[in-house]
Design a protein around this motif. Structure first.
Motif, short mmCIF file in Angstrom:
data_model
loop_
_atom_site.label_atom_id
_atom_site.label_comp_id
_atom_site.label_asym_id
_atom_site.label_seq_id
_atom_site.Cartn_x
_atom_site.Cartn_y
_atom_site.Cartn_z
N LYS A 135 40.70 35.48 36.45
CA LYS A 135 40.52 33.95 36.72
C LYS A 135 41.35 33.59 37.62
O LYS A 135 41.34 32.70 38.55
CB LYS A 135 40.55 32.94 35.39
N GLU A 136 42.80 33.90 37.47
CA GLU A 136 43.71 33.55 38.70
C GLU A 136 43.08 33.96 40.10
O GLU A 136 43.42 33.44 40.96
CB GLU A 136 45.05 34.24 38.43
N LYS A 137 42.55 35.25 39.89
CA LYS A 137 42.13 35.68 41.39
C LYS A 137 40.92 34.90 41.74
O LYS A 137 40.70 35.08 42.94
CB LYS A 137 41.83 37.27 41.11
N LYS A 148 47.60 25.00 35.03
CA LYS A 148 46.58 25.57 35.25
C LYS A 148 46.42 27.19 34.55
O LYS A 148 45.42 27.40 33.87
CB LYS A 148 46.45 26.10 36.66
N VAL A 149 47.60 27.78 34.46
CA VAL A 149 47.42 29.08 33.65
C VAL A 149 47.49 28.64 32.22
O VAL A 149 46.54 29.65 31.59
CB VAL A 149 48.87 29.85 33.88
N ASP A 187 47.86 35.01 43.69
CA ASP A 187 48.84 35.36 44.78
C ASP A 187 49.91 34.44 44.54
O ASP A 187 51.26 34.92 44.71
CB ASP A 187 48.25 34.98 46.56
N ALA A 188 49.84 33.08 44.31
CA ALA A 188 50.99 32.18 44.37
C ALA A 188 51.85 32.52 43.05
O ALA A 188 52.92 32.41 43.14
CB ALA A 188 50.39 30.83 44.41
N HIS A 189 51.16 32.91 42.03
CA HIS A 189 51.80 33.20 40.71
C HIS A 189 52.84 34.48 40.95
O HIS A 189 54.16 34.27 40.51
CB HIS A 189 50.66 33.51 39.71
N PHE A 200 39.69 30.82 28.37
CA PHE A 200 39.22 31.90 28.62
C PHE A 200 39.91 33.04 27.76
O PHE A 200 39.23 34.17 27.70
CB PHE A 200 39.13 32.45 29.80
N GLY A 201 41.04 32.91 27.42
CA GLY A 201 42.05 33.91 26.52
C GLY A 201 43.01 34.42 27.66
O GLY A 201 42.62 34.36 28.68
#
Length: 139
Positions: free
Chosen positions: A74-76, A58-59, A24-26, A66-67
């Motif tokens: 993963k962001e979710k 973080k990204v 969401d933030a991204h 994880f690729g």
């Protein structure tokens, strides 16, 4: 001429709820072209800050571990409250700009959330706001 934070701040800044995800933030950062996102609780009280530096770290960590294909998933799964800075210094609308500008110069922060005496997020003050003020004064 601007005298206090309220005169220069951007009122009602874009923010995310503490229960939001990194995804969401991204998306908000990309859509609104902002580098800092205040985090608020369900009542609108300021509880933390997400900075571009935190988000990029973080990204990049997710991608390294994880690729790229796993990034969105993963962001979710990553909660904002787990990566935000919760001891971020804030200012009030009535604070003199002369005090705040010293903090920006000495600490090299890109922004400061503006919080009411009741703890509600009411604005954001950025280094860009000071650049615009300097441009206006030089004109």
């Amino acid at each position: 001429m601007s005298q206090n934070v309220a005169d220069l701040m951007t009122p009602n800044p874009f923010s995310v709820n503490i229960k939001s995800t990194l995804h969401d933030a991204h998306n908000l950062m990309k859509e609104k072209n902002v580098r800092h996102i205040p985090v608020i609780d369900e009542d609108g009280a300021f509880v933390g800050m997400l900075t571009q530096k935190i988000m990029v770290a973080k990204v990049m960590g997710i991608m390294a571990t994880f690729g790229a294909n796993a990034l969105q998933r993963k962001e979710k799964l990553t909660k904002v409250e787990d990566i935000m800075v919760s001891d971020f210094i804030s200012v009030t609308p009535a604070q003199p700009l002369t005090d705040v500008v010293k903090f920006f110069v000495e600490n090299r922060h890109g922004c400061m959330p503006v919080v009411s005496e009741q703890g509600q997020l009411v604005g954001i003050l950025t280094s860009s706001d000071f650049v615009r003020l300097a441009a206006a004064l030089l004109s």
